[in-house]
Design a protein around this motif. Structure first.
Motif, PDB file in Angstrom:
ATOM      1  N   GLU A  86       0.747  -1.261  -0.003  1.00  0.00           N
ATOM      2  CA  GLU A  86      -0.015   0.045   0.069  1.00  0.00           C
ATOM      3  C   GLU A  86       1.008   1.253   0.090  1.00  0.00           C
ATOM      4  N   ILE A  87       1.874   1.306   0.671  1.00  0.00           N
ATOM      5  CA  ILE A  87       2.770   2.433   0.714  1.00  0.00           C
ATOM      6  C   ILE A  87       3.592   2.600  -0.653  1.00  0.00           C
ATOM      7  N   ALA A  88       3.768   1.844  -1.364  1.00  0.00           N
ATOM      8  CA  ALA A  88       4.218   1.570  -2.624  1.00  0.00           C
ATOM      9  C   ALA A  88       3.175   2.309  -3.582  1.00  0.00           C
ATOM     10  N   PHE A  89       2.040   1.805  -3.348  1.00  0.00           N
ATOM     11  CA  PHE A  89       1.078   2.335  -4.198  1.00  0.00           C
ATOM     12  C   PHE A  89       0.732   3.749  -4.189  1.00  0.00           C
ATOM     13  N   GLN A  90       0.622   4.141  -2.942  1.00  0.00           N
ATOM     14  CA  GLN A  90       0.631   5.661  -2.498  1.00  0.00           C
ATOM     15  C   GLN A  90       1.665   6.441  -3.161  1.00  0.00           C
ATOM     16  N   LEU A  91       2.702   5.911  -2.736  1.00  0.00           N
ATOM     17  CA  LEU A  91       4.105   6.983  -3.447  1.00  0.00           C
ATOM     18  C   LEU A  91       3.963   7.067  -4.920  1.00  0.00           C
ATOM     19  N   VAL A  92       3.324   6.188  -5.623  1.00  0.00           N
ATOM     20  CA  VAL A  92       3.485   6.206  -7.267  1.00  0.00           C
ATOM     21  C   VAL A  92       1.948   7.398  -7.301  1.00  0.00           C
ATOM     22  N   LYS A  93       1.200   7.300  -6.733  1.00  0.00           N
ATOM     23  CA  LYS A  93      -0.020   8.376  -6.755  1.00  0.00           C
ATOM     24  C   LYS A  93       0.511   9.456  -6.345  1.00  0.00           C
ATOM     25  N   HIS A  94       1.596   9.631  -5.684  1.00  0.00           N
ATOM     26  CA  HIS A  94       2.195  11.221  -5.629  1.00  0.00           C
ATOM     27  C   HIS A  94       3.424  11.347  -6.332  1.00  0.00           C
ATOM     28  N   GLY A  95       3.599  10.536  -7.241  1.00  0.00           N
ATOM     29  CA  GLY A  95       4.554  11.117  -8.498  1.00  0.00           C
ATOM     30  C   GLY A  95       5.921  10.527  -8.400  1.00  0.00           C
ATOM     31  N   TYR A  96       5.893   9.646  -7.239  1.00  0.00           N
ATOM     32  CA  TYR A  96       7.304   8.839  -7.053  1.00  0.00           C
ATOM     33  C   TYR A  96       7.447   7.378  -7.541  1.00  0.00           C
ATOM     34  N   GLY A  97       8.529   7.068  -8.166  1.00  0.00           N
ATOM     35  CA  GLY A  97       8.840   5.761  -8.533  1.00  0.00           C
ATOM     36  C   GLY A  97       9.360   5.016  -7.208  1.00  0.00           C
ATOM     37  N   VAL A  98       9.281   3.556  -7.232  1.00  0.00           N
ATOM     38  CA  VAL A  98       9.691   2.834  -6.156  1.00  0.00           C
ATOM     39  C   VAL A  98      11.073   1.868  -6.377  1.00  0.00           C
ATOM     40  N   ILE A  99      11.827   1.768  -5.420  1.00  0.00           N
ATOM     41  CA  ILE A  99      13.145   0.955  -5.659  1.00  0.00           C
ATOM     42  C   ILE A  99      13.131   0.185  -4.702  1.00  0.00           C
ATOM     43  N   THR A 100      13.392  -1.201  -4.708  1.00  0.00           N
ATOM     44  CA  THR A 100      13.609  -2.219  -3.626  1.00  0.00           C
ATOM     45  C   THR A 100      14.631  -2.761  -3.959  1.00  0.00           C
ATOM     46  N   GLY A 101      15.025  -3.956  -3.123  1.00  0.00           N
ATOM     47  CA  GLY A 101      16.202  -4.605  -3.194  1.00  0.00           C
ATOM     48  C   GLY A 101      15.853  -5.889  -4.086  1.00  0.00           C
TER      49      GLY A 101
END
Length: 252
Positions: A86-101
């Motif tokens: 859910e955090i990743a989903f919301q981050l994208v909605k706020h304009g960010y990409g997501v990086i993980t390991g």
């Protein structure tokens, strides 16, 4: 009358080395000639360079991103997995990409949430005896697999505008400490660090404040380098408020 002899108990070591591990330990003490040293070191230098080049080339094009750290051992049924998604989903909605390991567990959840929101989903994977396959939610052109942890950590730090730290083990703690140390020593900019899960992190945070501050190992103000939250909404809010406070748009 002769006393009965007691059998000597054989203690089993708490940690037994495998044959492969024993061989690696023995090799570290073996003498090497100059040709072997030069050949081995030269190969490593070029391999490290190639990993840096590939990482810089791919990640320089992805735009502002937030990294999500966390355990590879967490299953999809775990509440922390669902929170990371859910955090990743919301981050994208706020304009960010997501990086993980790039692996399973929390990392998979982060990439899954980004993918679900149709955002950029980046995986910085690493070759390990276990947990070494990139998860299926990473964008195919944004998966990089490293041999060296230190190169991988440079990529996390260089191309992230913030760090969300979910519950995890030694690897997660290593990544968290890397970010905190670099910010504390002003080797990188003051980016937001958010620890998610107050119950999970409370013992460590209390120890930092009560022991490290009391022993003057860190400054009293150093605990402001991070925030601890309990919900996906609050985690994303910290990132958003950080940049609005400084009137900045996240950028490279």
């Amino acid at each position: 009358m002769a006393k009965k002899s007691k059998k000597k108990e054989i203690e089993t070591p708490a940690f037994q080395h495998s044959l492969e591990e024993e061989q690696r330990i023995r090799q570290a003490f073996q003498d090497k000639d100059w040709a072997e040293i030069k050949s081995s070191n030269s190969w490593v230098i070029f391999k490290v360079m190639s990993e840096f080049v590939e990482g810089f080339d791919k990640l320089a094009k992805i735009g502002p991103c937030v990294t999500i750290f966390g355990s590879a051992r967490v299953k999809p049924s775990n509440p922390y997995y669902k929170m990371a998604d859910e955090i990743a989903f919301q981050l994208v909605k706020h304009g960010y990409g997501v990086i993980t390991g790039g692996g399973p567990g929390i990392m998979e959840a982060g990439n899954r949430g980004a993918n679900r929101a149709k955002g950029k989903s980046v995986g910085l994977n690493i070759y390990l005896p276990h947990e070494q396959k990139g998860n299926i939610y990473i964008d195919p052109d944004k998966l990089i697999t490293f041999d060296y942890f230190f190169v991988r950590k440079v990529m996390f730090v260089k191309y992230s505008q913030g760090f969300i730290v979910m519950p995890g083990g030694f690897g997660t703690l290593d990544e968290l400490m890397e970010a905190l140390t670099l910010i504390q020593t002003k080797k990188i900019g003051r980016f937001p660090i958010v620890l998610v899960g107050k119950k999970f992190w409370s013992g460590l945070v209390d120890w930092w404040r009560k022991v490290l501050v009391a022993e003057k190992m860190i400054d009293a103000d150093d605990h402001y380098l991070f925030e601890v939250v309990d919900t996906p909404e609050d985690a994303v809010k910290v990132i958003e408020e950080f940049y609005s406070k400084y009137l900045l748009s996240p950028n490279f």
